[in-house]
Design an enzyme around this catalytic site. Structure first.
Site, mmCIF file in Angstrom:
data_model
loop_
_atom_site.group_PDB
_atom_site.id
_atom_site.type_symbol
_atom_site.label_atom_id
_atom_site.label_comp_id
_atom_site.label_asym_id
_atom_site.label_seq_id
_atom_site.Cartn_x
_atom_site.Cartn_y
_atom_site.Cartn_z
ATOM 1 N N THR A 14 0.838 -1.215 0.000
ATOM 2 C CA THR A 14 0.000 0.000 0.000
ATOM 3 C C THR A 14 0.870 1.261 0.000
ATOM 4 O O THR A 14 0.685 2.161 -0.826
ATOM 5 C CB THR A 14 -0.899 0.009 1.259
ATOM 6 N N ARG A 46 8.261 -9.314 -2.108
ATOM 7 C CA ARG A 46 8.297 -10.777 -2.189
ATOM 8 C C ARG A 46 7.991 -11.283 -3.594
ATOM 9 O O ARG A 46 8.702 -12.120 -4.139
ATOM 10 C CB ARG A 46 7.273 -11.370 -1.208
ATOM 11 N N GLU A 131 8.629 9.869 10.043
ATOM 12 C CA GLU A 131 7.413 10.680 10.202
ATOM 13 C C GLU A 131 6.142 9.862 10.008
ATOM 14 O O GLU A 131 5.136 10.052 10.699
ATOM 15 C CB GLU A 131 7.436 11.842 9.191
ATOM 16 N N GLY A 136 0.068 8.644 10.514
ATOM 17 C CA GLY A 136 0.048 8.699 9.041
ATOM 18 C C GLY A 136 0.617 9.974 8.456
ATOM 19 O O GLY A 136 1.804 10.257 8.594
ATOM 20 N N ASP A 203 -1.151 -1.228 17.758
ATOM 21 C CA ASP A 203 -0.610 -0.227 16.827
ATOM 22 C C ASP A 203 -0.636 1.170 17.468
ATOM 23 O O ASP A 203 0.336 1.926 17.381
ATOM 24 C CB ASP A 203 -1.434 -0.252 15.524
ATOM 25 N N LYS A 207 2.662 3.648 18.501
ATOM 26 C CA LYS A 207 2.779 5.081 18.153
ATOM 27 C C LYS A 207 2.895 5.935 19.420
ATOM 28 O O LYS A 207 3.689 6.875 19.483
ATOM 29 C CB LYS A 207 1.564 5.490 17.323
HETATM 30 P P1 NAP Z 1 1.732 -4.011 2.872
HETATM 31 O O1 NAP Z 1 0.718 -3.461 1.949
HETATM 32 O O2 NAP Z 1 1.452 -5.290 3.565
HETATM 33 O O3 NAP Z 1 3.122 -4.103 2.073
HETATM 34 C C1 NAP Z 1 4.241 -4.771 2.574
HETATM 35 C C2 NAP Z 1 5.249 -4.930 1.476
HETATM 36 O O4 NAP Z 1 6.402 -5.557 2.002
HETATM 37 C C3 NAP Z 1 4.763 -5.788 0.310
HETATM 38 O O5 NAP Z 1 5.173 -5.224 -0.894
HETATM 39 C C4 NAP Z 1 5.471 -7.121 0.528
HETATM 40 O O6 NAP Z 1 5.782 -7.807 -0.667
HETATM 41 C C5 NAP Z 1 6.754 -6.663 1.180
HETATM 42 N N1 NAP Z 1 7.333 -7.682 2.029
HETATM 43 C C6 NAP Z 1 6.806 -8.288 3.104
HETATM 44 N N2 NAP Z 1 7.656 -9.179 3.629
HETATM 45 C C7 NAP Z 1 8.753 -9.147 2.851
HETATM 46 C C8 NAP Z 1 9.987 -9.845 2.852
HETATM 47 N N3 NAP Z 1 10.260 -10.764 3.783
HETATM 48 N N4 NAP Z 1 10.883 -9.546 1.903
HETATM 49 C C9 NAP Z 1 10.621 -8.632 0.950
HETATM 50 N N5 NAP Z 1 9.479 -7.937 0.904
HETATM 51 C C10 NAP Z 1 8.556 -8.187 1.843
HETATM 52 O O7 NAP Z 1 2.055 -2.966 4.020
HETATM 53 P P2 NAP Z 1 1.830 -1.396 4.026
HETATM 54 O O8 NAP Z 1 0.418 -1.112 4.444
HETATM 55 O O9 NAP Z 1 2.340 -0.790 2.771
HETATM 56 O O10 NAP Z 1 2.734 -0.971 5.272
HETATM 57 C C11 NAP Z 1 4.131 -0.905 5.181
HETATM 58 C C12 NAP Z 1 4.678 -0.277 6.449
HETATM 59 O O11 NAP Z 1 4.122 1.020 6.615
HETATM 60 C C13 NAP Z 1 4.336 -1.036 7.733
HETATM 61 O O12 NAP Z 1 5.381 -0.869 8.655
HETATM 62 C C14 NAP Z 1 3.093 -0.311 8.241
HETATM 63 O O13 NAP Z 1 2.917 -0.445 9.620
HETATM 64 C C15 NAP Z 1 3.472 1.108 7.873
HETATM 65 N N6 NAP Z 1 2.352 2.025 7.722
HETATM 66 C C16 NAP Z 1 1.295 1.682 6.946
HETATM 67 C C17 NAP Z 1 0.259 2.581 6.794
HETATM 68 C C18 NAP Z 1 -0.936 2.268 5.946
HETATM 69 O O14 NAP Z 1 -1.870 3.054 5.957
HETATM 70 N N7 NAP Z 1 -0.960 1.166 5.220
HETATM 71 C C19 NAP Z 1 0.313 3.831 7.443
HETATM 72 C C20 NAP Z 1 1.432 4.149 8.227
HETATM 73 C C21 NAP Z 1 2.450 3.236 8.364
HETATM 74 P P3 NAP Z 1 4.648 -8.356 -1.665
HETATM 75 O O15 NAP Z 1 3.902 -7.139 -2.154
HETATM 76 O O16 NAP Z 1 5.402 -9.015 -2.759
HETATM 77 O O17 NAP Z 1 3.795 -9.256 -0.838
HETATM 78 N N1 HSE Z 2 -2.954 0.401 10.465
HETATM 79 C C1 HSE Z 2 -2.617 1.744 10.767
HETATM 80 C C2 HSE Z 2 -3.869 2.523 11.069
HETATM 81 C C3 HSE Z 2 -1.875 2.370 9.637
HETATM 82 O O1 HSE Z 2 -4.965 2.034 10.784
HETATM 83 O O2 HSE Z 2 -3.768 3.622 11.600
HETATM 84 C C4 HSE Z 2 -1.354 3.744 9.940
HETATM 85 O O3 HSE Z 2 -0.309 3.679 10.872
#
Ligand code: NAP
Ligand code: HSE
Length: 440
Positions: A14, A46, A131, A136, A203, A207
């Site tokens: 994402t 992955r 940040e 977010g 979570d 934070k």
């Molecule tokens: P996500 O959609 O689950 O994406 C994770 C990515 O990491 C995917 O591309 C996955 O590969 C890759 N990955 C996972 N394990 C791996 C490994 N062992 N080796 C190589 N690649 C690997 O997660 P996300 O929502 O983008 O979140 C990413 C980070 O941002 C997390 O720390 C989350 O807490 C943080 N975050 C997210 C949000 C949000 O709104 N989503 C907001 C703030 C912070 P594949 O695509 O090939 O499966």
């Molecule tokens: N899963 C988290 C949330 C992503 O819903 O706030 C942002 O850190």
């Protein structure tokens, strides 16, 4: 123009895919404002065959983030994989150990290993920017770490999980079930890979632990946070709260007290007329109370691809604009070796108002007994009502709702335990703490 800043991005989910898209679409504007181009030279995820809706031609692919972190072509390692251990932890450590600058959105990693990673970064003269890890797209890390330097904080609290706020809002406003709302939050990319982290409050705790360190100068203590998630909140609680002039939000609260720092994450009733009660959906809000500034409330998108990528982009741009040899902002607000040991205030000493919902057998004297158990524990009641939306059926269980004036957690627990021993309760009592914004 200076040489391009070469970045490697681990994680193309994402957040990672949104970041790639924005970096490609805003290439020219970014080069102008940073004084140099930002170039994606390598990525890691992955599944190489997954369509991520972005053009990765000419970008080197690594199956393992550790190999990406070791790549000699990159200046900055951007970690968007997630998780406190495994590939994320190993690759961030490896990148910092090489003296590479790191940008991460990974609050779980920082909550667990933040102090060690900050020490490593400072030892190596590398920047560790995060940040996006808290609230977010809201620039709260920069606000606390830089803009509010010199302020002494008394309380930091807020809605820090977009998924939970989205669920609570949808349940109230659209009458959808908890499970339906969570599925929608997952579909929109708000939830963690394991959504239990969201709904069980972990979570928010991650934070909060980071913010506590920045605000109070103490070591990160995520494991010492009192934790309750929202899985126990029913539509009845949401309606009862509204009838009493409150709305239920999952809050993270860190407060300085005489006995130490109180850190807690739990469903909380906030007055309906407060600003924080109006913060709906995926939006987050962080309130900062300090001596010089007073109260600051920051409100904005708390999760999702673009909102999070916006914060990651800001961190990368800061690195692009930084000058070699210039004084660096300490990762955790003060040099990591000068953080103070964490002094935990006991939850039993927490003082505040409480909402208590009891389902009781329809027996004479129950109402009086509940009031007596409260009085015996020195609890003063703001209100006590028998509540029924439907016509009362004689003999059927009844709902009693109490709202207390400010009282101690220990007293409430004692009173509720003695009520449990009376034999007229049906099911578990619901206890929700009340939090009052300074101005309300
Ligand atoms: P996500 O959609 O689950 O994406 C994770 C990515 O990491 C995917 O591309 C996955 O590969 C890759 N990955 C996972 N394990 C791996 C490994 N062992 N080796 C190589 N690649 C690997 O997660 P996300 O929502 O983008 O979140 C990413 C980070 O941002 C997390 O720390 C989350 O807490 C943080 N975050 C997210 C949000 C949000 O709104 N989503 C907001 C703030 C912070 P594949 O695509 O090939 O499966
Ligand atoms: N899963 C988290 C949330 C992503 O819903 O706030 C942002 O850190």
């Amino acid at each position: 123009m200076a040489d391009a800043l070469r970045i490697g991005i681990a994680g193309l989910g994402t957040v990672g895919a949104s970041l790639v898209r924005i970096l490609q679409q805003r290439r020219n504007e970014l080069a102008i404002s940073c004084g140099r181009a930002i170039q994606i030279v390598a990525v890691s995820a992955r599944d190489r065959n997954k369509d991520r809706g972005v053009d990765l031609s000419g970008v080197e692919w690594f199956a393992d983030p550790l190999d990406l972190a070791a790549n000699a072509q990159i200046d900055v390692f951007v970690e968007l994989v997630g998780g406190a251990e495994g590939a994320a932890e190993a690759s961030v450590r490896a990148a910092l150990a090489r003296g590479l600058h790191v940008v991460t959105a990974n609050k779980a990693l920082l909550a667990k290993h933040g102090v060690e990673l900050a020490k490593l970064a400072e030892e190596k003269g590398a920047l560790l920017n995060y940040e996006a890890a808290v609230a977010g797209g809201i620039p709260v890390i920069k606000a606390v770490r830089e803009s509010l330097t010199g302020n002494s904080f008394s309380r930091v609290y807020g809605i820090m999980n977009g998924t939970c706020n989205y669920i609570l809002t949808k349940m109230e406003k659209e009458g959808l079930s908890f499970a339906e709302c969570l599925r929608e939050a997952q579909r929109l990319g708000y939830a963690e890979a394991d959504p239990a982290f969201d709904i069980e409050g972990n979570d928010t705790a991650h934070k909060l632990a980071i913010l506590t360190t920045l605000a109070f100068g103490s070591e990160i203590a995520a494991d010492d946070i009192y934790l309750e998630g929202i899985t126990n909140i029913s539509i009845d609680d949401i309606h009862a709260a509204a009838d009493l002039g409150y709305r239920i939000k999952l809050l993270g609260v860190a407060q300085r007290t005489e006995s130490g720092i109180e850190q807690r994450v739990h469903p909380t009733m906030v007055p309906l007329d407060s600003v924080i009660a109006q913060v709906d959906g995926v939006t987050n809000a962080v309130a900062l109370e300090s001596d010089i500034l007073g109260e600051l409330l920051m409100v904005g998108p708390g999760a999702g691809g673009n909102a999070t990528a916006s914060a990651v982009l800001g961190d990368i741009a800061d690195i692009a604009k930084s000058r070699p040899g210039a004084q660096q902002v300490p990762v955790l607000g003060r040099p990591a070796h000068l953080l103070e040991p964490y002094r935990q205030a006991a939850m039993q000493s927490h003082e505040g108002g409480y909402f208590i919902r009891l389902t009781v057998l329809d027996r004479t004297g129950v109402f009086a007994s509940v009031a007596t158990r409260m009085a015996e524990n020195g609890i003063s009641l703001e209100s006590i009502v028998q509540r029924s939306k439907t016509p009362v059926v004689s003999g059927a269980p009844q709902t009693i709702i109490l709202v207390t004036h400010a009282t101690m957690e220990a007293s409430v627990r004692k009173a509720v335990n003695s009520i449990k021993g009376e034999g007229y309760l049906v099911g578990e009592p619901q206890v929700i703490r009340i939090e009052r914004p300074k101005a309300a």
